[in-house]
Design a protein around this motif. Structure first.
Motif, mmCIF file in Angstrom:
data_model
loop_
_atom_site.group_PDB
_atom_site.id
_atom_site.type_symbol
_atom_site.label_atom_id
_atom_site.label_comp_id
_atom_site.label_asym_id
_atom_site.label_seq_id
_atom_site.Cartn_x
_atom_site.Cartn_y
_atom_site.Cartn_z
ATOM 1 N N LEU A 40 -16.727 -30.805 -6.031
ATOM 2 C CA LEU A 40 -15.731 -30.218 -6.943
ATOM 3 C C LEU A 40 -16.215 -30.292 -8.452
ATOM 4 O O LEU A 40 -15.799 -29.364 -9.241
ATOM 5 C CB LEU A 40 -14.466 -31.015 -6.830
ATOM 6 C CG LEU A 40 -13.370 -30.782 -5.714
ATOM 7 C CD1 LEU A 40 -12.295 -31.833 -5.659
ATOM 8 C CD2 LEU A 40 -12.920 -29.498 -5.735
ATOM 9 N N ALA A 41 -16.814 -31.450 -8.793
ATOM 10 C CA ALA A 41 -17.348 -31.651 -10.085
ATOM 11 C C ALA A 41 -18.233 -30.557 -10.576
ATOM 12 O O ALA A 41 -19.240 -30.309 -9.907
ATOM 13 C CB ALA A 41 -17.829 -33.014 -10.320
ATOM 14 N N PRO A 42 -17.851 -29.789 -11.784
ATOM 15 C CA PRO A 42 -18.789 -28.600 -12.190
ATOM 16 C C PRO A 42 -20.066 -29.106 -12.658
ATOM 17 O O PRO A 42 -21.176 -28.426 -12.630
ATOM 18 C CB PRO A 42 -17.840 -28.063 -13.168
ATOM 19 C CG PRO A 42 -17.033 -29.060 -13.683
ATOM 20 C CD PRO A 42 -16.818 -30.142 -12.656
ATOM 21 N N ALA A 56 -15.517 -28.915 -27.895
ATOM 22 C CA ALA A 56 -14.080 -28.772 -27.468
ATOM 23 C C ALA A 56 -13.992 -27.885 -26.311
ATOM 24 O O ALA A 56 -15.048 -27.499 -25.544
ATOM 25 C CB ALA A 56 -13.290 -28.064 -28.814
ATOM 26 N N PRO A 57 -12.879 -28.217 -25.584
ATOM 27 C CA PRO A 57 -12.840 -27.258 -24.180
ATOM 28 C C PRO A 57 -13.212 -26.013 -24.344
ATOM 29 O O PRO A 57 -12.872 -25.268 -25.374
ATOM 30 C CB PRO A 57 -11.334 -27.672 -23.805
ATOM 31 C CG PRO A 57 -11.070 -28.905 -24.523
ATOM 32 C CD PRO A 57 -11.902 -28.957 -25.941
ATOM 33 N N SER A 58 -13.772 -25.312 -23.314
ATOM 34 C CA SER A 58 -14.200 -24.020 -23.227
ATOM 35 C C SER A 58 -14.369 -23.660 -22.033
ATOM 36 O O SER A 58 -13.947 -24.362 -21.220
ATOM 37 C CB SER A 58 -15.760 -24.041 -24.042
ATOM 38 O OG SER A 58 -16.672 -24.525 -23.307
ATOM 39 N N ALA A 59 -14.839 -22.134 -21.715
ATOM 40 C CA ALA A 59 -14.893 -21.775 -20.422
ATOM 41 C C ALA A 59 -15.866 -22.472 -19.620
ATOM 42 O O ALA A 59 -15.886 -22.689 -18.249
ATOM 43 C CB ALA A 59 -15.216 -20.262 -20.513
ATOM 44 N N ALA A 60 -16.980 -22.841 -20.388
ATOM 45 C CA ALA A 60 -18.058 -23.808 -19.342
ATOM 46 C C ALA A 60 -17.644 -25.017 -19.388
ATOM 47 O O ALA A 60 -18.087 -25.530 -18.238
ATOM 48 C CB ALA A 60 -19.321 -23.642 -20.343
ATOM 49 N N HIS A 61 -16.888 -25.745 -19.993
ATOM 50 C CA HIS A 61 -16.479 -27.109 -20.145
ATOM 51 C C HIS A 61 -15.033 -27.176 -20.466
ATOM 52 O O HIS A 61 -14.471 -27.366 -21.401
ATOM 53 C CB HIS A 61 -17.273 -27.821 -21.145
ATOM 54 C CG HIS A 61 -18.591 -28.021 -20.948
ATOM 55 N ND1 HIS A 61 -19.272 -29.075 -20.009
ATOM 56 C CD2 HIS A 61 -19.673 -27.406 -21.447
ATOM 57 C CE1 HIS A 61 -20.535 -28.729 -19.983
ATOM 58 N NE2 HIS A 61 -20.865 -27.933 -20.890
ATOM 59 N N TRP A 62 -14.184 -26.935 -19.298
ATOM 60 C CA TRP A 62 -12.539 -26.951 -19.161
ATOM 61 C C TRP A 62 -12.062 -28.091 -20.296
ATOM 62 O O TRP A 62 -11.130 -27.658 -20.930
ATOM 63 C CB TRP A 62 -11.990 -26.827 -17.836
ATOM 64 C CG TRP A 62 -12.666 -25.426 -17.244
ATOM 65 C CD1 TRP A 62 -13.318 -24.411 -17.644
ATOM 66 C CD2 TRP A 62 -11.880 -25.218 -15.902
ATOM 67 N NE1 TRP A 62 -13.193 -23.857 -16.748
ATOM 68 C CE2 TRP A 62 -12.623 -24.105 -15.364
ATOM 69 C CE3 TRP A 62 -11.180 -25.880 -14.875
ATOM 70 C CZ2 TRP A 62 -12.448 -23.303 -14.315
ATOM 71 C CZ3 TRP A 62 -11.146 -25.299 -13.645
ATOM 72 C CH2 TRP A 62 -11.606 -24.038 -13.448
ATOM 73 N N PHE A 63 -12.756 -29.305 -19.867
ATOM 74 C CA PHE A 63 -11.964 -30.424 -20.796
ATOM 75 C C PHE A 63 -12.882 -30.946 -22.007
ATOM 76 O O PHE A 63 -12.611 -31.789 -22.485
ATOM 77 C CB PHE A 63 -11.891 -31.536 -19.866
ATOM 78 C CG PHE A 63 -10.652 -31.375 -18.730
ATOM 79 C CD1 PHE A 63 -10.092 -30.367 -18.594
ATOM 80 C CD2 PHE A 63 -10.518 -32.426 -17.857
ATOM 81 C CE1 PHE A 63 -9.039 -29.998 -17.769
ATOM 82 C CE2 PHE A 63 -9.600 -32.482 -16.790
ATOM 83 C CZ PHE A 63 -8.734 -30.985 -16.547
ATOM 84 N N GLY A 64 -13.898 -29.989 -21.927
ATOM 85 C CA GLY A 64 -14.611 -30.509 -23.254
ATOM 86 C C GLY A 64 -15.898 -31.308 -22.992
ATOM 87 O O GLY A 64 -15.852 -31.762 -21.470
ATOM 88 N N ASP A 71 -19.840 -33.920 -19.257
ATOM 89 C CA ASP A 71 -18.834 -33.104 -19.151
ATOM 90 C C ASP A 71 -17.569 -33.814 -18.834
ATOM 91 O O ASP A 71 -17.426 -34.791 -17.866
ATOM 92 C CB ASP A 71 -18.980 -32.102 -18.108
ATOM 93 C CG ASP A 71 -17.793 -30.943 -17.569
ATOM 94 O OD1 ASP A 71 -17.545 -30.428 -18.459
ATOM 95 O OD2 ASP A 71 -17.250 -31.117 -16.641
ATOM 96 N N ILE A 72 -16.306 -33.799 -19.357
ATOM 97 C CA ILE A 72 -15.245 -34.780 -19.159
ATOM 98 C C ILE A 72 -14.321 -34.299 -17.905
ATOM 99 O O ILE A 72 -13.923 -35.200 -17.238
ATOM 100 C CB ILE A 72 -14.183 -34.613 -20.407
ATOM 101 C CG1 ILE A 72 -14.868 -35.221 -21.654
ATOM 102 C CG2 ILE A 72 -12.757 -35.155 -20.065
ATOM 103 C CD1 ILE A 72 -14.050 -35.195 -22.841
#
Lengths: 283, 315
Positions: A40-42, A56-64, A71-72
């Motif tokens: 599951l972890a991206p 900050a959270p973005s499309a690549a890193h949802w939680f920042g 990756d959070i």
């Protein structure tokens, strides 16, 4: 009408409790996340990147990302492993310590009962977290030690509960009959008393898991649980505190995860209590 | 009643004795030799090690060590901090007022939230205010204290800039500033027990509202507000206040993380710093003091209960 087995009736009662079912679904989702974390972890939760520090959270890193560019979301998913394991292992261990001692105290009576219940009462006199911190501090910082500390701290509740239930069960007619038939005390405890006290123990265990997860997060927050760089929600919050102004997202998601999983266990516990308590039966 | 009181006091002594054994036993869990930690740079010198062991009686058998330790504890001597080189008792006495201020404020806040909400949910039992209040209480219990603290700092201090995020000003120095630095942590600390107080209040109110005297009051034609607030609540508060006294012990545990987050130099910060510095006598001392306070609070709660409930006096 055909008779319904107590188990099926409890099950039916439980599933009528909508919030409890919601709790169960949330717990199941977290368990799945913990088990299938690698799928599951991206990203790799340990992979640092100097170009991605505190994004900050973005499309690549949802939680920042965190202060090391990790990756959070991946760390929150992997963090479920530490939290759930700590909760389940600590409470299982607490039950393994507390239930036999409680049964022994309740069934044997005499000095064994006095000694066991006195020690349990004394341990209950120290606030949960303080005892857990003290034990973890003396055992040394490591996730295993934190789990052991939480287990020891949680065990007196099981002693008290199973002792009380054993005392109650001992005075019933069926226990008397079993004794009259010549059953040895250990058989009485295992075959006759234990199955009868499983429902309240299950309720207590569920609520204790919620408490143990908060305790693990607290100990990890203080640096006494999961050691870096391995992810744990508590230790993530610890590092998040240093970057509160620059990277508030670091503090939000691990906390939401703790809140959700603890809330879910509490809901399941309340639902179980309503379902298993014969006094609160609705048709 | 006097017999009961004596018996209750008699229970306190063995509990405290067992606690002292458990807290003494904590030392034995420690990996490694305390003398080695204490010797620091001189750990290679067997003479220094032997001297430290002799000074701390570490070379004596365990029962003797325990007896000596207990004797000192009974005289208010909790040992010396390994790090700060000050008596543990002095350190605790220095920090305790800070935590007591925080705990007192937290308790007031918890009562102001928990008791009205509990009354509300009992009066509207089964209807939406009851459901809502119960949901809020459950959420309160499930929120980790330290996370709530961090979120409040984020909102109130970082975003709104209303209150300082950390630090502490003593009450004697500047009462207004002192309040500003402690109101947020006190709220965080109070949150956990306000949910518990709410549940107690709800249960006690439901019980009181079902009593005959409430029915009589209603039959007299009193207004519902008077019945609820004067007749029912007054009686319902008895168990709530006594249970509240026990919850004060939980405040001390909550203070550990809360003080850490808001960097308040109290009791909780003392134990955390001691844990980080491997300052074991301080950890032991703090646990002992907290345990004694909790045991005494439970005793106080029982006595209070007896005093406010005349029916129990003859039991």
């Amino acid at each position: 009408m055909s008779a319904e087995s107590p188990f099926r009736r409890a099950l039916r009662q439980f599933f009528r409790h909508r919030l409890a079912v919601f709790g169960l679904v949330v717990v199941a989702l977290f368990v799945l996340a913990a088990v299938f974390a690698p799928l599951l972890a991206p990203y790799d939760p340990l992979k640092t990147s100097w170009t991605l520090v505190r994004k900050a959270p973005s499309a690549a890193h949802w939680f920042g990302t965190d202060e090391n560019g990790r990756d959070i979301l991946a760390r929150v998913i992997y963090g479920a492993r530490a939290s759930l394991m700590a909760g389940v292992v600590a409470v299982t261990l607490a039950g393994c310590i507390g239930i036999p001692l409680g049964l022994l105290a309740g069934l044997a009576g005499g000095w064994a009962e006095t000694l066991i219940s006195r020690v349990a009462d004394a341990m209950l006199a120290v606030p949960f977290l303080i005892l857990a911190i003290a034990l973890a501090a003396f055992l040394g910082p490591a996730l295993e030690n934190a789990m052991l500390a939480i287990a020891i701290t949680a065990s007196p509740v099981f002693v008290r509960l199973s002792r009380g239930m054993a005392l109650e069960a001992k005075s019933t007619d069926w226990a008397e009959a079993a004794r009259a038939l010549g059953n040895p005390p250990w058989r009485l405890a295992l075959v006759h008393v234990l199955p009868n006290i499983i429902p309240p123990l299950m309720v207590q265990a569920t609520l204790s898991i919620a408490e143990a997860i908060i305790a693990e997060a607290s100990l990890s927050f203080l640096g006494l649980g999961q050691q870096p760089p391995n992810p744990s929600w508590g230790s993530m919050l610890n590092s998040a505190q240093r970057f509160l102004t620059q990277a508030p997202w670091m503090a939000i998601y691990p906390g939401v995860a703790i809140f959700l999983v603890v809330l879910a266990f509490n809901l399941v516990g309340d639902g179980l209590r309503d379902a298993l308590d014969p006094r609160s039966q609705k048709r | 009643m006097w017999f009961w009181l004596l018996r209750r006091l008699g229970q306190v002594v063995p509990t405290l004795l067992i606690l002292s054994v458990l807290i003494f036993a904590l030392q034995q869990l420690m990996p490694g030799d305390p003398a080695l930690i204490l010797a620091g740079e001189e750990r290679g010198d067997p003479q220094v090690l032997a001297q430290i062991r002799a000074e701390l009686f570490l070379d004596r058998p365990l029962p003797e060590q325990y007896a000596r330790w207990l004797w000192r504890v009974l005289h208010g001597d909790l040992g010396f901090s390994w790090r700060i080189r000050e008596p543990v008792a002095t350190l605790i006495l220095q920090k305790l007022p800070v935590t007591l201020q925080l705990g007192g404020m937290a308790f007031v806040i918890a009562c102001c939230i928990g008791i009205p909400l509990g009354v509300l949910s009992a009066v509207y039992q089964g209807r939406w205010p009851d459901v809502l209040v119960n949901a809020v209480a459950l959420a309160g219990i499930s929120t980790p204290n330290f996370w709530l603290g961090i979120m409040l700092i984020l909102l109130v201090s970082v975003h709104l800039g209303w209150l300082p995020p950390s630090g502490y000003v003593p009450l004697s120095e500047d009462p207004w500033q002192s309040l500003a630095t402690t109101i947020m942590p006190a709220f965080v600390l109070g949150n956990a027990i306000s949910a518990v107080l709410m549940r107690h209040t709800r249960a006690a109110m439901l019980n009181a509202l079902g009593q005959d005297y409430v029915r009589t009051a209603r039959a007299k034609g009193l207004r519902e507000r008077v019945v609820v607030l004067k007749h029912a609540l007054r009686n319902a508060l008895v168990p709530v206040v006594t249970l509240g006294a026990i919850e004060l012990g939980r405040l001390l545990a909550g203070a550990v993380l809360t003080e850490q987050i808001f960097t308040i130099p109290g009791f909780g910060k003392l134990i955390v710093d001691a844990v980080f510095n491997r300052d074991y006598p301080v950890v032991q001392g703090v646990v002992m003091v907290v345990a004694v306070i909790t045991v005494l609070l439970a005793l106080l709660a029982d006595i209070l209960y007896l005093l406010v409930n005349p029916r129990l006096r003859h039991a």
